[in-house]
Design an enzyme around this catalytic site. Structure first.
Site, mmCIF file in Angstrom:
data_model
loop_
_atom_site.group_PDB
_atom_site.id
_atom_site.type_symbol
_atom_site.label_atom_id
_atom_site.label_comp_id
_atom_site.label_asym_id
_atom_site.label_seq_id
_atom_site.Cartn_x
_atom_site.Cartn_y
_atom_site.Cartn_z
ATOM 1 N N PRO A 2 14.716 0.724 0.706
ATOM 2 C CA PRO A 2 14.326 0.848 -0.830
ATOM 3 C C PRO A 2 12.567 1.392 -0.952
ATOM 4 O O PRO A 2 11.908 1.038 -0.032
ATOM 5 C CB PRO A 2 14.338 -0.575 -1.342
ATOM 6 N N LYS A 53 5.941 -1.238 -0.480
ATOM 7 C CA LYS A 53 7.086 -1.830 -0.219
ATOM 8 C C LYS A 53 7.041 -3.321 -0.034
ATOM 9 O O LYS A 53 8.130 -4.128 0.383
ATOM 10 C CB LYS A 53 8.025 -0.920 0.891
ATOM 11 N N GLN A 70 11.712 -4.513 4.762
ATOM 12 C CA GLN A 70 12.113 -3.696 5.658
ATOM 13 C C GLN A 70 13.025 -2.950 5.531
ATOM 14 O O GLN A 70 13.616 -2.489 4.521
ATOM 15 C CB GLN A 70 11.906 -4.185 7.354
ATOM 16 N N ASN A 169 11.206 8.507 1.442
ATOM 17 C CA ASN A 169 12.129 9.817 1.504
ATOM 18 C C ASN A 169 12.575 10.385 0.383
ATOM 19 O O ASN A 169 12.347 11.711 0.093
ATOM 20 C CB ASN A 169 13.110 9.630 2.616
ATOM 21 N N ARG A 253 13.052 12.314 9.278
ATOM 22 C CA ARG A 253 13.903 11.898 8.209
ATOM 23 C C ARG A 253 14.633 12.919 7.694
ATOM 24 O O ARG A 253 14.254 14.111 7.848
ATOM 25 C CB ARG A 253 13.029 11.026 7.179
#
EC number: 3.2.2.-
Length: 263
Positions: A2, A53, A70, A169, A253
């Site tokens: 997330p 995050k 994580q 991302n 990614r």
């Protein structure tokens, strides 16, 4: 994983459930946190903040629970007395008379005193949060042009929490499409108009993702209810130029972009 908007929405849900209510039961899985259980009984959550995050649960006795989900951590809100059916491992329980919040599977959990909020390694390392209303495009522009970041390709820079906290991302992909740039560009090579557009997009797109959580759309990612322009849309037509959206890999990614209008 997330990204900032999803973590902020999780914090909102936790606040709505237990903020200001006396804690009737507290449980921590990790031995080093057990001593805090009795200290928190009768206290209440004053607010739940985020830094990128990471989630910060602040208590009325000035302690703060730091947690980073994580890849696998997840918070749940349940009615007190309810036991969710799950194979996940419970790490934290904060219970009030009517609602209980539960943290599963996370391993990065600590209790911090006020002075540790400025010395904690992760909190020291992360840059300004893109959802912080006090963060302006002017400050973002300064960071883009700073010696530390100006020579870095956006492919890696926009994933670096030390640059701006909360990006990830899907935000990287959508921001670069919005401004017509690629992951290979660097801030030092942009003209004034490009730099200005990027600085604004770096704030506007994460904030739009967070703010539009109530809108219904089929293009969803971790609850981000806004319409993706390129993310997970490889092989489709770009709505801006009609080119074909492609998928590649940048900074390990998945990266989605339109060669027709991102150059």
């Amino acid at each position: 994983m997330p990204e900032g908007p999803e973590i902020r929405r999780a914090a909102d849900n936790l606040e709505a459930a237990i903020k200001g209510k006396p804690l009737t039961d507290v449980w921590f899985a990790f031995p080093q946190l057990k001593t805090y259980q009795s200290q928190l009984i009768g206290q209440h959550v004053t607010h739940v903040g985020t830094r990128g995050k990471a989630l910060l649960t602040h208590f009325s006795n000035d302690l703060t629970l730091y947690s980073h989900n994580q890849l696998y951590g997840v918070w749940r809100v349940v009615d007190t007395g309810e036991e969710p059916q799950t194979t996940r491992v419970l790490r934290v329980k904060l219970q009030t008379a009517d609602k209980t919040i539960l943290l599963y599977s996370a391993s990065d959990i600590e209790m911090l005193r006020p002075e540790q909020l400025t010395t904690h390694p992760f909190l020291q390392r992360v840059g300004p949060d893109v959802l912080d209303p006090n963060l302006t495009p002017e400050v973002v522009k300064e960071r883009l042009l700073s010696p530390r970041f100006r020579n870095r390709q956006f492919a890696g820079l926009l994933l670096d929490q030390a640059f701006l906290a909360g990006l990830g991302n899907y935000l990287r992909v959508e921001i670069l499409w919005q401004v017509g740039l690629t992951g290979n560009h660097k801030a030092k090579d942009l003209n004034a108009a490009q730099l200005d557009a990027l600085a604004h997009a770096l704030l506007e797109i994460p904030r739009f993702s967070y703010a539009t959580r109530g809108q219904v759309d089929e293009n969803k990612h971790h609850g981000a209810l806004f319409r993706f322009k390129v993310f997970h849309r490889d092989g489709e037509l770009c709505e801006r130029c009609g080119g074909i959206i492609e998928k590649t890999t940048l900074s390990s990614r998945p990266f989605y972009w339109c060669p027709g209008c991102q150059h």
